[in-house]
Scaffold this motif. Structure first.
Motif, PDB file in Angstrom:
ATOM      1  N   UNK A 107       0.850  -1.316   0.005  1.00 48.09           N
ATOM      2  CA  UNK A 107       0.062  -0.080  -0.117  1.00 48.09           C
ATOM      3  C   UNK A 107       0.887   1.150  -0.041  1.00 48.09           C
ATOM      4  N   UNK A 108       0.723   1.972  -1.012  1.00 47.36           N
ATOM      5  CA  UNK A 108       1.642   3.223  -0.999  1.00 47.36           C
ATOM      6  C   UNK A 108       0.711   4.479  -1.100  1.00 47.36           C
ATOM      7  N   UNK A 109       0.952   5.174   0.091  1.00 47.32           N
ATOM      8  CA  UNK A 109       0.255   6.282   0.255  1.00 47.32           C
ATOM      9  C   UNK A 109       0.590   7.521  -0.452  1.00 47.32           C
ATOM     10  N   UNK A 110      -0.102   8.491  -0.897  1.00 44.17           N
ATOM     11  CA  UNK A 110       0.182   9.649  -1.803  1.00 44.17           C
ATOM     12  C   UNK A 110       0.692  10.710  -0.332  1.00 44.17           C
ATOM     13  N   UNK A 111       1.742  11.456  -0.771  1.00 46.00           N
ATOM     14  CA  UNK A 111       2.153  12.461   0.010  1.00 46.00           C
ATOM     15  C   UNK A 111       1.384  13.579  -0.249  1.00 46.00           C
ATOM     16  N   UNK A 112       1.222  14.053  -1.634  1.00 44.87           N
ATOM     17  CA  UNK A 112       0.630  15.326  -1.847  1.00 44.87           C
ATOM     18  C   UNK A 112      -0.984  15.160  -2.087  1.00 44.87           C
TER      19      UNK A 112
END
Length: 287
Positions: A107-112
């Motif tokens: 699961x790769x979370x979006x920073x922006x």
């Protein structure tokens, strides 16, 4: 849907309560790797950028995210990447091969692009994140570590959730419940053959979470899945401690949602009854 919902046995020696783990939200090894780029890292980054499954969603990745993936591969948590399972405003989830040929979810979370303000409302008041501030990157990275810690605490309390495997910066690796071609179904998508038994399992898991000091905060038939006869609770990123200023309201909402769903399945229950079973006379969360 079978009548075997896989209620987990609990280990009385592993009981946990009001104590809280320290959660470090400072720069990680992934940030260091991104700052100190070397040939191997650059080759890895190029391979990921060229991979077909990642081309559509390049906006998810920055240098530090590549650093996080690089570190997770180096630590043998990820052996090979598969295709996307889901994409959303908060995170993208990919199928991958983990250690010992196990199927894992990355699961790769979006920073922006993550819902920053919404995340803050769940983090504020959590004793693990006091003084976090309003920096967007810090909030998102705290959210990822919070989900990892919540999954760990739920597992220790005997609640069937995806097993957390590793976390690095904005990347979470966890057990993949159901393969992409044979995905687990949300409770809302199936015919509940034995709703009374399913309800007993759900309310017991809610009670165990509360005993471990956690409230899911967004529980409904859309955050519970069935796979191989097991009922699994998912999406614990927003779960709060019982000390959160909105803990009572969030538990009430969970109880109302769960009771409403099972009432439609013919179970004689109500939000009041469910709340009483879970929280009892706990003054920290009142009806």
């Amino acid at each position: 849907m079978t009548d075997e919902y896989g209620l987990l046995d609990t280990d009385p020696e592993a009981a946990i309560g009001d104590e809280w783990e320290e959660i470090d939200v400072t720069d990680t090894e992934a940030d260091r790797i991104a700052r100190e780029r070397d040939r191997k890292f650059e080759e890895f980054e190029a391979q990921i950028k060229d991979a077909e499954q990642f081309k559509v969603e390049q906006s998810v990745f920055d240098d530090a995210t590549f650093g996080a993936l690089y570190k997770l591969v180096a630590d043998d948590h990820i052996e090979a990447f598969g295709g996307p399972i889901s994409t959303g405003k908060e995170a993208n989830v990919y199928e991958a091969l983990g250690a010992d040929n196990t199927e894992v979810a990355v699961k790769i979370f979006r920073i922006n692009a993550s819902p920053f303000q919404q995340m803050r409302t769940y983090l504020e008041g959590d004793p693990r994140f006091e003084g976090l501030g309003s920096d967007k990157k810090a909030v998102v990275l705290a959210w990822v570590r919070k989900e990892f810690a919540n999954l760990q605490r739920a597992r220790e309390a005997g609640v069937r959730v995806p097993a957390p495997i590793a976390v690095e910066r904005n990347v979470l690796v966890m057990e993949l419940v159901g393969l992409v071609e044979d995905r687990a179904r949300r409770l809302a998508e199936v015919t509940v053959e034995n709703p009374e038994t399913a309800y007993e399992v759900v309310r017991e898991y809610m009670r165990r979470l509360h005993t471990a000091g956690l409230i899911h905060g967004d529980l409904s038939e859309y955050n519970m899945i069935i796979h191989d006869g097991e009922l699994v609770i998912i999406d614990l990123g927003q779960a709060v401690t019982i000390h959160h200023p909105n803990a009572g309201d969030l538990l009430r909402r969970d109880c109302e949602n769960v009771a409403a769903f099972f009432s439609r399945q013919g179970v004689d229950t109500s939000g009041n009854d469910l709340f009483a079973y879970i929280a009892g006379d706990d003054d920290r969360v009142r009806w």
